[in-house]
Design an enzyme around this catalytic site. Structure first.
Site, PDB file in Angstrom:
ATOM      1  CG  HIS A  17      38.684  21.997  68.852  1.00 22.08           C
ATOM      2  ND1 HIS A  17      37.598  21.717  68.246  1.00 22.08           N
ATOM      3  CD2 HIS A  17      39.776  21.744  67.740  1.00 22.08           C
ATOM      4  CE1 HIS A  17      37.648  21.188  66.848  1.00 22.08           C
ATOM      5  NE2 HIS A  17      39.179  21.627  66.879  1.00 22.08           N
TER       6      HIS A  17
ATOM      7  CD  GLU B  87      35.628  22.889  70.759  1.00 26.05           C
ATOM      8  OE1 GLU B  87      35.622  23.598  69.734  1.00 26.05           O
ATOM      9  OE2 GLU B  87      35.334  21.779  70.795  1.00 26.05           O
TER      10      GLU B  87
ATOM     11  CD  GLU C 299      30.720  21.104  67.608  1.00 24.84           C
ATOM     12  OE1 GLU C 299      30.892  21.856  68.680  1.00 24.84           O
ATOM     13  OE2 GLU C 299      31.618  20.597  67.157  1.00 24.84           O
TER      14      GLU C 299
END
Length: 337
Positions: free
Chosen positions: A68, A71, A225
């Site tokens: 992404h 990010e 994450e």
């Protein structure tokens, strides 16, 4: 240097050279240093660097960032780590594949161009097939296949992300349940060393890159994450210290470090799929990942269908009502340990 990257660098007040090089997928400097140290170095696709030492029986590790484009923290972490390691190249103890995912979105400072790249790793893409990210996924699949098909039995893939929403656990990971037990135990131990707060065991793919590597190549793979999205060049890299040290140790073959605290482990209770444009979440956009909901609570509605909590407690992860119809709009998880 591309015009897009010049603009990103100027907007961030000037990027460190290592970060700027990785963001514009210029691997020339680090590639030469690894080649000088006797490694076989390849650039299998734009944004990909492969560094191997054939016949050595080494572990094979793929590290991906920027799947992404917004990010950016992991991009900066990997850029500094790769720069330092290339200057001490003989210490690389694994065969390595580096992948910078959605290059065009990174340059544009956007999450994606046409559609979410991390939903493209599936045999049938339907309405996503015409998206710009579909072609990029094909490049990534081909390079990943080439890397792992020539690899030995020890295969890892760490796909590093940051989350859109705040989270009860600022760092967490999603691990495909199909990873072999021994490899899964080693991966979970490494995630503990990286101070990852929670792990979700995922029973099925949503078309993600890490699940693809696990399913097709037997890799101990995880989507990791690491906090919140941020502007390239403006991330507080001290927040990534634990994962940076753990990743550096993995690539250098250093002894495992003690786990500060074992991660909390969850399993998926249900997937929330968006079936129509009538889809509505039952909570607002300030809801954090891992927010607890009691049994029978409404999660979302989609026309006549209503998603409700089935267990005594379920926690919501990745709620996103803005995904395309047919895609996953959230996960509900329950505690495993």
């Amino acid at each position: 240097m591309t015009q897009e990257v010049r603009q990103v660098g100027q907007g961030a007040g000037g990027l460190p050279p290592a970060v700027q090089a990785l963001a514009q997928v210029d691997f020339s400097g680090v590639a030469q240093l690894f080649a000088n140290a006797g490694f076989t170095v390849g650039l299998p696709a734009p944004g990909m660097l492969q560094v191997v030492k054939p016949g050595d029986g080494r572990a094979s590790v793929a590290v991906s960032v920027g799947v992404h484009g917004d990010e950016t923290g992991p991009i900066e972490v990997l850029a500094h780590l790769l720069d330092a390691l290339s200057r001490d190249a003989a210490k690389l103890a694994v065969d390595l594949l580096v992948c910078v995912g959605n290059v065009d979105a990174i340059r544009a400072g956007k999450r994606f161009i046409d559609a979410d790249l991390n939903r493209m790793f599936r045999p049938v893409r339907g309405s996503l097939a015409q998206a710009a990210e579909s072609a990029r996924a094909d490049e990534m699949i081909a390079a990943t296949k080439g890397f792992f098909e020539a690899a030995g039995p020890v295969r890892w893939h760490l796909d590093l992300h940051t989350a859109i929403r705040p989270s009860v656990y600022p760092t967490f990971a999603i691990v495909p349940d199909l990873v072999a037990d021994d490899a899964k135990a080693q991966l979970i131990a490494w995630l503990g060393q990286a101070a990852i707060g929670a792990i979700i065991m995922n029973p099925q793919s949503a078309g993600t890159y890490s699940y693809y590597s696990a399913e097709h190549f037997g890799a101990a793979a995880s989507t990791v994450e690491l906090g919140r999205v941020g502007t390239l060049g403006q991330n507080d890299l001290s927040l990534f210290d634990d994962v940076s040290r753990a990743l550096d140790g993995l690539l250098r073959g250093l002894p495992a470090q003690p786990v500060k605290a074992p991660p909390h482990v969850f399993k998926v209770a249900q997937e929330i799929i968006k079936h129509s444009d009538e889809f509505r979440m039952a909570f607002d956009r300030s809801t954090q990942n891992f927010t607890s909901l009691p049994q029978h609570a409404v999660i979302a509605s989609d026309g006549d269908h209503v998603y409700t909590v089935q267990h005594a407690e379920e926690l919501v992860v990745f709620p996103n009502p803005d995904v395309r119809v047919g895609l996953r709009a959230g996960l509900m998880v329950v505690r495993s340990s």
